[in-house]
Enzyme design. Structure first.
Site, PDB file in Angstrom:
ATOM      1  CG  ASP A  59      -0.332  -0.059   2.513  1.00 20.17           C
ATOM      2  OD1 ASP A  59       0.904  -0.128   2.580  1.00 20.17           O
ATOM      3  OD2 ASP A  59      -1.064  -0.020   3.525  1.00 20.17           O
ATOM      4  CB  SER A  60       4.579   1.720  -0.247  1.00 22.61           C
ATOM      5  OG  SER A  60       4.769   0.554  -1.019  1.00 22.61           O
ATOM      6  CG  ASP A  98       0.287  -4.000   2.125  1.00 19.52           C
ATOM      7  OD1 ASP A  98       0.419  -4.806   3.069  1.00 19.52           O
ATOM      8  OD2 ASP A  98       1.151  -3.148   1.831  1.00 19.52           O
ATOM      9  CE  LYS A 128       3.245  -5.807   3.646  1.00 18.69           C
ATOM     10  NZ  LYS A 128       2.783  -4.619   4.439  1.00 18.69           N
ATOM     11  CD  GLU A 130       0.829  -1.406   7.750  1.00 15.06           C
ATOM     12  OE1 GLU A 130       0.583  -0.594   8.668  1.00 15.06           O
ATOM     13  OE2 GLU A 130       1.298  -1.063   6.647  1.00 15.06           O
ATOM     14  CD  GLU A 196       8.290  -0.392   7.267  1.00 10.42           C
ATOM     15  OE1 GLU A 196       7.280  -1.056   6.995  1.00 10.42           O
ATOM     16  OE2 GLU A 196       8.515   0.722   6.760  1.00 10.42           O
TER      17      GLU A 196
HETATM   18  O1  KIV Z   1       3.568  -1.110   1.538  1.00  9.45           O
HETATM   19  C1  KIV Z   1       4.747  -1.494   1.514  1.00  9.45           C
HETATM   20  O2  KIV Z   1       5.509  -1.252   0.572  1.00  9.45           O
HETATM   21  C2  KIV Z   1       5.239  -2.262   2.646  1.00  9.45           C
HETATM   22  C3  KIV Z   1       6.708  -2.458   2.733  1.00  9.45           C
HETATM   23  C4  KIV Z   1       7.296  -1.227   3.313  1.00  9.45           C
HETATM   24  C5  KIV Z   1       7.054  -3.668   3.489  1.00  9.45           C
HETATM   25  O3  KIV Z   1       4.486  -2.641   3.483  1.00  9.45           O
END
Ligand code: KIV
Length: 279
Positions: A59-60, A98, A128, A130, A196
């Site tokens: 989600d970056s 994510d 994924k 968090e 992280e």
């Molecule tokens: O969203 C993302 O790119 C991430 C990485 C920083 C692991 O969660």
């Protein structure tokens, strides 16, 4: 043979689909695997050709693709569209996507529905999510629904405001909390654990204790895998902020700016298009 050609001959794209079992087998093997973010078809293809075993549709994308101020701004629809594009370009790489902010916190049912939706709409292999102890019940619910889960502990960008900014996690007394987070997500069934911005010695301790592969980002060399946001590893754009933990292996932002300037110049001069580019 040019340097580029000899480099490309050393690429080792996976010859068969990478599965969770392949990643689990790397646990403690001393052969860490490489994961990179990807947000579109062409980049996924390039990284798969380069031999990257795991692609993360992070989600970056909120920051580096859409220009939002935090990762909390990206929507389920946006994540589904870019994840599906990555899957189409991923070749044999394992694709993790994510769960966006706001799609899993409310209840176990919401988490399962969201995980199922993003996998159904994208074709990704794993979600994924968090959080540590507080999110463990959601991980268990998603796993019980038959979905592979990658946990994400330490610094969790969706909670940047709650964590008081971009800070290394687990220092001092926080170390115990990080270990508790790892134990909770593993007990809940997490298949992989991203860690992280954690001090390297603590990341090693957690990795040694953790029965499933850890994947570090700003967590030192002892994790079972490493991940980077691809924009950080090739300086794209050239004037973007680079975290301390990101090494650069290229200068894509500068290369693109130079190419754009050269194109503009040739258009202005009338030297492009030339005869070879005309029908
Ligand atoms: O969203 C993302 O790119 C991430 C990485 C920083 C692991 O969660």
């Amino acid at each position: 043979m040019s340097e580029n050609n000899s480099a490309s001959q050393s690429y080792m794209a996976p010859t068969k689909q990478v599965r969770l079992s392949d990643l689990s087998a790397r646990k403690g093997s001393g052969k860490p695997f490489a994961m990179l973010t990807a947000y579109d078809y062409s980049t996924a293809r390039a990284f798969a050709q380069g031999g990257i075993e795991v692609l993360l549709v992070g989600d970056s994308a909120a920051n580096v693709v859409f220009g939002y101020p935090t990762t909390a701004h990206i929507s389920m629809d946006e994540m589904c569209v870019i994840s599906a594009a990555v899957v189409r370009g991923a070749g044999n790489a394992f694709v993790i996507t994510d769960l966006p902010f706001g799609t899993y916190e409310a209840s176990n049912e919401q988490a399962v529905m969201s995980a199922a939706e993003i996998l159904r709409r994208s074709g990704a292999h794993c979600v994924k999510i968090e959080g540590g102890v507080r999110i463990a019940p959601r991980i268990k619910a998603i796993k019980d629904a038959g979905i592979a889960v990658c946990a994400h502990i330490g610094f969790t960008p969706q909670s940047v405001n709650n964590l008081g900014g971009f800070k290394v996690q687990g220092r001092g007394e926080g170390a115990e909390g990080l270990i508790d987070d790892m134990k909770a997500v593993v007990a809940a069934g997490a298949d992989l654990v991203v860690m992280e911005m954690v001090p390297a010695d603590l990341a090693k301790t957690v990795t040694d204790m953790c029965p499933v592969p850890t994947i570090g980002i700003g967590a030192g060399p002892d994790c079972d895998g490493q991940v980077l946001v691809w924009h950080d590893m090739v300086a794209f754009p050239s004037d973007g902020h680079r975290p301390k933990f990101a090494k650069q292996w290229g200068a894509v932002g500068q290369t693109m700016a130079d190419a754009a300037a050269a194109y503009k110049r040739e258009v202005a001069e009338g030297t492009f298009p030339s005869a070879e580019h005309c029908f």
